[in-house]
Design an enzyme around this catalytic site. Structure first.
Site, PDB file in Angstrom:
ATOM      1  N   LYS A  94       0.852  -1.184   0.000  1.00 24.34           N
ATOM      2  CA  LYS A  94       0.000   0.000   0.000  1.00 24.34           C
ATOM      3  C   LYS A  94       0.893   1.241   0.000  1.00 24.34           C
ATOM      4  O   LYS A  94       2.081   1.156   0.236  1.00 24.34           O
ATOM      5  CB  LYS A  94      -0.896   0.006   1.246  1.00 24.34           C
ATOM      6  CG  LYS A  94      -2.055  -0.982   1.121  1.00 24.34           C
ATOM      7  CD  LYS A  94      -3.019  -0.907   2.285  1.00 24.34           C
ATOM      8  CE  LYS A  94      -3.565   0.437   2.616  1.00 24.34           C
ATOM      9  NZ  LYS A  94      -4.195   1.161   1.487  1.00 24.34           N
ATOM     10  N   GLY A  95       0.275   2.374  -0.265  1.00 26.68           N
ATOM     11  CA  GLY A  95       0.979   3.637  -0.106  1.00 26.68           C
ATOM     12  C   GLY A  95       1.346   4.337  -1.388  1.00 26.68           C
ATOM     13  O   GLY A  95       1.991   5.383  -1.347  1.00 26.68           O
ATOM     14  N   GLU A 103      -2.804   4.774   7.181  1.00 20.35           N
ATOM     15  CA  GLU A 103      -3.546   3.565   6.784  1.00 20.35           C
ATOM     16  C   GLU A 103      -3.134   2.376   7.656  1.00 20.35           C
ATOM     17  O   GLU A 103      -3.980   1.579   8.086  1.00 20.35           O
ATOM     18  CB  GLU A 103      -3.286   3.251   5.311  1.00 20.35           C
ATOM     19  CG  GLU A 103      -3.938   4.261   4.386  1.00 20.35           C
ATOM     20  CD  GLU A 103      -3.573   4.072   2.919  1.00 20.35           C
ATOM     21  OE1 GLU A 103      -4.371   4.492   2.082  1.00 20.35           O
ATOM     22  OE2 GLU A 103      -2.502   3.524   2.609  1.00 20.35           O
TER      23      GLU A 103
HETATM   24  C1  5RP Z   1      -2.987   5.017  -0.629  1.00 12.88           C
HETATM   25  C2  5RP Z   1      -3.232   3.569  -0.833  1.00 12.88           C
HETATM   26  C3  5RP Z   1      -4.367   3.192  -1.714  1.00 12.88           C
HETATM   27  O1  5RP Z   1      -5.280   2.457  -0.983  1.00 12.88           O
HETATM   28  C4  5RP Z   1      -3.842   2.397  -2.865  1.00 12.88           C
HETATM   29  O2  5RP Z   1      -2.865   3.190  -3.530  1.00 12.88           O
HETATM   30  C5  5RP Z   1      -4.931   1.990  -3.840  1.00 12.88           C
HETATM   31  O3  5RP Z   1      -5.512   3.113  -4.407  1.00 12.88           O
HETATM   32  P1  5RP Z   1      -6.629   3.015  -5.555  1.00 12.88           P
HETATM   33  O4  5RP Z   1      -7.865   2.489  -4.913  1.00 12.88           O
HETATM   34  O5  5RP Z   1      -6.783   4.442  -6.040  1.00 12.88           O
HETATM   35  O6  5RP Z   1      -6.093   2.095  -6.614  1.00 12.88           O
HETATM   36  O7  5RP Z   1      -2.567   2.712  -0.312  1.00 12.88           O
HETATM   37  O8  5RP Z   1      -1.862   5.242   0.185  1.00 12.88           O
END
Ligand code: 5RP
Length: 228
Positions: A94-95, A103
């Site tokens: 994530k991130g 998160e």
């Molecule tokens: C943000 C995250 C998001 O949950 C991850 O990047 C997924 O994002 P998306 O739903 O826009 O694909 O970890 O820090």
């Protein structure tokens, strides 16, 4: 992933929200639909409070009338968030949206952590794309050198001239290496030992359920409801 699939995964997760719950609100384009859905439930009279994982989500929650909690004693009932990569053991990267620290704090404080994705996020081994690592800005080059000494390549998110600054005032270094991450738990533990690293985007052993949206509709995989 189309918006329809993102919405389908988020709507499936909304079925888990019950009156009186304290709910962790993830960040990113998929969980945006979830937060909007929680707002709809609140407008229909359900008593739900939210713990946002980013300033952006906090603003969205406020716009949708969701009471916000940022100080916590005890546990969050349910947290719902997106992910960039999900392996077969339901470990995550994530991130890539930059909110990984809050998160992870929210996921760690939750009785149940549910991840909403489309099937393109499923991988055999984590590390297909970059691994975000949040570091303190002070002497960040020294921190970066300790990371590259592990054999990793990295870039400063946003570039050195205009770096991306997290909600916590830190930098993100996006790491990449040769091949996938064969032991995410061990690798995450190594990263945490490095002075200057605040947190990394590996979420190991935290996920209870993944809701995967595909052409056949959303499917839940993982363990049944209950404490971790
Ligand atoms: C943000 C995250 C998001 O949950 C991850 O990047 C997924 O994002 P998306 O739903 O826009 O694909 O970890 O820090």
């Amino acid at each position: 992933m189309t918006d329809e699939l993102k919405r389908a995964a988020a709507e499936k997760a909304l079925e888990l929200v019950q009156d009186g719950m304290l709910v962790g609100l993830g960040s990113g384009s998929t969980t945006r639909f979830f937060t909007e859905g929680v707002g709809r439930l609140v407008s229909q009279g359900m008593k739900v409070r939210g713990v946002p994982t980013s300033r952006e989500t906090a603003e969205l929650a406020a716009q949708h009338g969701i009471p916000i909690v940022t100080e916590l004693v005890g546990q969050i009932d349910l947290a719902v968030d997106g992910a960039d990569e999900v392996d077969q053991a339901l470990n995550l990267i994530k991130g890539r949206g930059g909110a990984l620290l809050r998160e992870k704090l929210v996921a760690a404080a939750s009785k149940r952590f549910v991840v909403v994705i489309d099937e393109s996020k499923l991988v055999k081994d984590l590390g297909v794309g970059v691994l975000p690592v949040e570091v303190v800005p002070f002497l960040w080059r020294s921190t970066a050198e300790r990371l590259t000494a592990l054999g990793l390549s990295l870039v400063v998110r946003g570039g050195e001239g205009t770096p991306y600054i997290t909600d916590n005032g830190n930098l993100i270094l996006d790491l990449s290496g040769e091949g996938g991450i064969s032991d995410p738990k061990e690798f995450g533990a190594e990263l945490k030992k490095i002075t200057g690293v605040v947190e990394h985007g590996l979420f190991v052993g935290m996920t209870d359920t993944v809701i995967v949206a595909g052409a056949d509709g959303p499917k839940a995989i993982g363990r049944p409801p209950g404490p971790r």
